[in-house]
Design an enzyme around this catalytic site. Structure first.
Site, PDB file in Angstrom:
ATOM      1  N   TYR A  63      -6.753   3.237  -5.786  1.00  0.00           N
ATOM      2  CA  TYR A  63      -5.475   3.934  -5.761  1.00  0.00           C
ATOM      3  C   TYR A  63      -5.686   5.419  -6.011  1.00  0.00           C
ATOM      4  O   TYR A  63      -6.596   5.818  -6.754  1.00  0.00           O
ATOM      5  CB  TYR A  63      -4.553   3.424  -6.881  1.00  0.00           C
ATOM      6  CG  TYR A  63      -3.916   2.089  -6.618  1.00  0.00           C
ATOM      7  CD1 TYR A  63      -2.649   2.005  -6.044  1.00  0.00           C
ATOM      8  CD2 TYR A  63      -4.564   0.917  -6.969  1.00  0.00           C
ATOM      9  CE1 TYR A  63      -2.051   0.777  -5.834  1.00  0.00           C
ATOM     10  CE2 TYR A  63      -3.970  -0.319  -6.753  1.00  0.00           C
ATOM     11  CZ  TYR A  63      -2.714  -0.378  -6.188  1.00  0.00           C
ATOM     12  OH  TYR A  63      -2.129  -1.594  -5.978  1.00  0.00           O
ATOM     13  N   TYR A  67      -9.121  -5.271  -5.582  1.00  0.00           N
ATOM     14  CA  TYR A  67      -9.783  -4.408  -6.572  1.00  0.00           C
ATOM     15  C   TYR A  67      -9.912  -5.124  -7.913  1.00  0.00           C
ATOM     16  O   TYR A  67      -9.157  -6.037  -8.225  1.00  0.00           O
ATOM     17  CB  TYR A  67      -9.039  -3.081  -6.730  1.00  0.00           C
ATOM     18  CG  TYR A  67      -7.597  -3.185  -7.160  1.00  0.00           C
ATOM     19  CD1 TYR A  67      -7.250  -3.311  -8.508  1.00  0.00           C
ATOM     20  CD2 TYR A  67      -6.573  -3.114  -6.221  1.00  0.00           C
ATOM     21  CE1 TYR A  67      -5.922  -3.393  -8.891  1.00  0.00           C
ATOM     22  CE2 TYR A  67      -5.246  -3.201  -6.596  1.00  0.00           C
ATOM     23  CZ  TYR A  67      -4.937  -3.339  -7.938  1.00  0.00           C
ATOM     24  OH  TYR A  67      -3.622  -3.422  -8.321  1.00  0.00           O
ATOM     25  N   ARG A  74      -7.827  -8.474  -8.200  1.00  0.00           N
ATOM     26  CA  ARG A  74      -6.491  -8.662  -7.620  1.00  0.00           C
ATOM     27  C   ARG A  74      -6.607  -8.917  -6.123  1.00  0.00           C
ATOM     28  O   ARG A  74      -7.315  -8.183  -5.428  1.00  0.00           O
ATOM     29  CB  ARG A  74      -5.618  -7.409  -7.792  1.00  0.00           C
ATOM     30  CG  ARG A  74      -5.216  -6.980  -9.177  1.00  0.00           C
ATOM     31  CD  ARG A  74      -4.259  -7.894  -9.921  1.00  0.00           C
ATOM     32  NE  ARG A  74      -3.385  -8.769  -9.161  1.00  0.00           N
ATOM     33  CZ  ARG A  74      -2.201  -8.436  -8.625  1.00  0.00           C
ATOM     34  NH1 ARG A  74      -1.720  -7.218  -8.753  1.00  0.00           N
ATOM     35  NH2 ARG A  74      -1.470  -9.309  -7.974  1.00  0.00           N
ATOM     36  N   HIS A 107      -2.839  -6.320  -1.892  1.00  0.00           N
ATOM     37  CA  HIS A 107      -1.373  -6.388  -1.909  1.00  0.00           C
ATOM     38  C   HIS A 107      -0.783  -5.007  -1.668  1.00  0.00           C
ATOM     39  O   HIS A 107      -1.445  -3.988  -1.847  1.00  0.00           O
ATOM     40  CB  HIS A 107      -0.867  -6.950  -3.236  1.00  0.00           C
ATOM     41  CG  HIS A 107      -1.280  -6.129  -4.424  1.00  0.00           C
ATOM     42  ND1 HIS A 107      -2.490  -6.318  -5.058  1.00  0.00           N
ATOM     43  CD2 HIS A 107      -0.670  -5.117  -5.073  1.00  0.00           C
ATOM     44  CE1 HIS A 107      -2.597  -5.448  -6.051  1.00  0.00           C
ATOM     45  NE2 HIS A 107      -1.517  -4.698  -6.077  1.00  0.00           N
ATOM     46  N   HIS A 130       2.714  -2.945  -2.925  1.00  0.00           N
ATOM     47  CA  HIS A 130       3.872  -2.959  -3.807  1.00  0.00           C
ATOM     48  C   HIS A 130       5.120  -2.551  -3.028  1.00  0.00           C
ATOM     49  O   HIS A 130       5.086  -1.580  -2.261  1.00  0.00           O
ATOM     50  CB  HIS A 130       3.688  -1.960  -4.952  1.00  0.00           C
ATOM     51  CG  HIS A 130       2.558  -2.295  -5.874  1.00  0.00           C
ATOM     52  ND1 HIS A 130       2.722  -3.003  -7.033  1.00  0.00           N
ATOM     53  CD2 HIS A 130       1.236  -2.009  -5.802  1.00  0.00           C
ATOM     54  CE1 HIS A 130       1.563  -3.139  -7.651  1.00  0.00           C
ATOM     55  NE2 HIS A 130       0.637  -2.545  -6.920  1.00  0.00           N
TER      56      HIS A 130
END
Lengths: 192, 247
Positions: free
Chosen positions: B113, B152, B162, B165, B167
């Site tokens: 991110y 990640y 995780r 995905h 959000h």
């Protein structure tokens, strides 16, 4: 023709996670009206976890009526062109769990009704959003007659009413868990 | 740190006692960060009134159409699998939620991110921020062009990852419909291991967060298409608009 969506069960929520800060905050997101403008009030507080520690990665949104009791339906809630009052704002918490808004005090939306801010709370570690209300202090008779507040014991009722600080601001802390846990709400149609 | 095996056992034990739930449990200890951050008292019933019945209003003055294309926000092409994501936003009665704001954020193709708290030693992509916005159209349809995010690691337990995905932040017509969630990709091998995804104890409900590959949305020699529809809780306010256009 659009494809028909047959399953109308609500899509599950998930946590906002830790990485929303570069996506959801926007310029002047917590300033529904300019700081210090006539009639403005500072609504502020801290978000705490069940151990009493501040939550530095929460996000609060408020939705409210204006000072006349009208709920704005004006476009521009992200940019507020021309300074329109849109009745919606967003504040992430800082490293000490603090959030704040510069806004106006909502008036009641109906005769004899109590005035409140509607609040939704998101946080890392919180798997689904929570709703609550922040009632305005002052008129005890109106607060006592409110349907939601009337069903609560004294302590929990008191916890839903903002505190008027000496500087005129409104203080409301959110406790996600524990002895002072905030009263969180379920609306019809919400599972849980 | 706990092992995946012990976390998976906790998940299985909780699931064994659950049935038919459609939302995540907020009290879900396998997701360690939830332990001190969930209410323990019952949610209090409230009949929505006033501002609760009216979502904030967004429009073209708020959102530039270019914000729906996450592949053109910097000087060059981001690295990764280019993809289109399209779906409809509906309320609990099947009505399209029109001209409403949809916000997304995600990791890049390497699972990183653009966030100062993300310490995963995977490369930042200078051409990808992973943030997008759009408005739904009159049919409730949203659409983004982006790069498929990577999985990640995180620190919930040892060797925790995780599933990939995106959000999503969503509004309805009532403010009571406000929600934030995560959309996943089909057949991810990390699903069974992930305590955030598994906080939804029912398989049918979990499936509602998984997009489907849609070949009709793919483009020849250009990108892959995915479809994901979203249903909000029911609206309480009287509909402001005629319902004649669903026929």
């Amino acid at each position: 023709m659009p494809e028909t969506v047959r399953d109308l069960t609500a899509t599950p929520g998930q946590t906002i996670g830790p990485f929303f800060h570069y996506a959801l905050p926007f310029d002047l997101d917590r300033e529904l009206v300019p700081i210090g403008s006539p009639g403005s009030v500072r609504l502020h507080g801290r978000v705490y976890d069940g151990a009493g520690q501040p939550v530095p990665d929460a996000l609060l949104e408020i939705r409210q009526a204006d000072g006349s009791g009208d709920v704005p339906r004006v476009e521009g809630s992200l940019r507020r062109p021309g300074g329109d009052f849109t009745g919606w704002g967003r504040s992430s918490t800082d490293r000490t769990g603090r959030y704040w808004f510069s806004t106006v005090e909502p008036a009641p939306t109906g005769e004899g009704a109590a005035a409140f801010f509607t609040v939704t709370v998101f946080a890392r570690g919180l798997l689904n959003r929570l709703f609550t209300r922040i009632y305005l202090p002052g008129d005890d008779a109106v607060l006592a007659a409110d349907r939601l507040l009337a069903g609560l014991d004294d302590e929990r009722r008191h916890s839903m009413v903002a505190e008027r600080e000496p500087d005129g601001s409104l203080r409301f802390d959110v406790h996600l868990q524990g002895d002072r846990e905030t009263v969180f709400l379920r609306y019809p149609g919400h599972e849980g | 740190m706990d092992t995946q095996e012990s976390v998976s056992k906790e998940i299985a034990d909780i699931h064994a006692g659950a049935s038919g739930e459609t939302q995540p449990r907020v009290d879900f200890p396998p997701y360690r960060s939830s332990i001190l951050r969930h209410p323990t008292k019952d949610l209090r019933h409230a009949d929505p009134e006033g501002a609760e019945l009216v979502a904030p209003v967004f429009g073209h003055s708020d959102v530039d159409p270019l914000e729906a294309d996450l592949t053109i926000q910097a000087g060059g092409e981001p690295i990764g699998e280019r993809m289109r994501l399209r779906g409809r936003l509906l309320d609990g009665d099947g009505r399209p939620v029109r001209r409403q704001l949809v916000e997304i954020w995600q990791a890049n193709a390497a699972g990183r991110y653009v966030h100062k708290r993300d310490q995963h030693p995977a490369p930042v992509d200078p051409n990808f921020t992973g943030v997008g916005r759009c408005l739904t159209d009159d049919d409730g349809t949203y659409e983004f062009v982006t790069i498929k995010p990577g999985p990640y690691p995180w620190r919930n337990h040892h060797n925790a990852w995780r599933p990939a995905h995106i959000h999503f932040s969503l509004f309805g017509t009532d403010f009571t419909q406000r929600m934030i969630t995560q959309m996943y990709f089909p057949s991810d091998p990390l699903f069974a291991l992930d305590p955030i995804y598994q906080s939804i104890t029912d398989q049918r409900a979990r499936d509602r967060l998984v997009a489907t590959y849609d070949h009709d949305l793919s483009e020849h020699e250009w990108l892959m298409g995915y479809r994901w529809d979203i249903v909000l809780t029911g609206a309480h306010a009287t509909q402001m608009e005629a319902e004649d256009d669903d026929a």
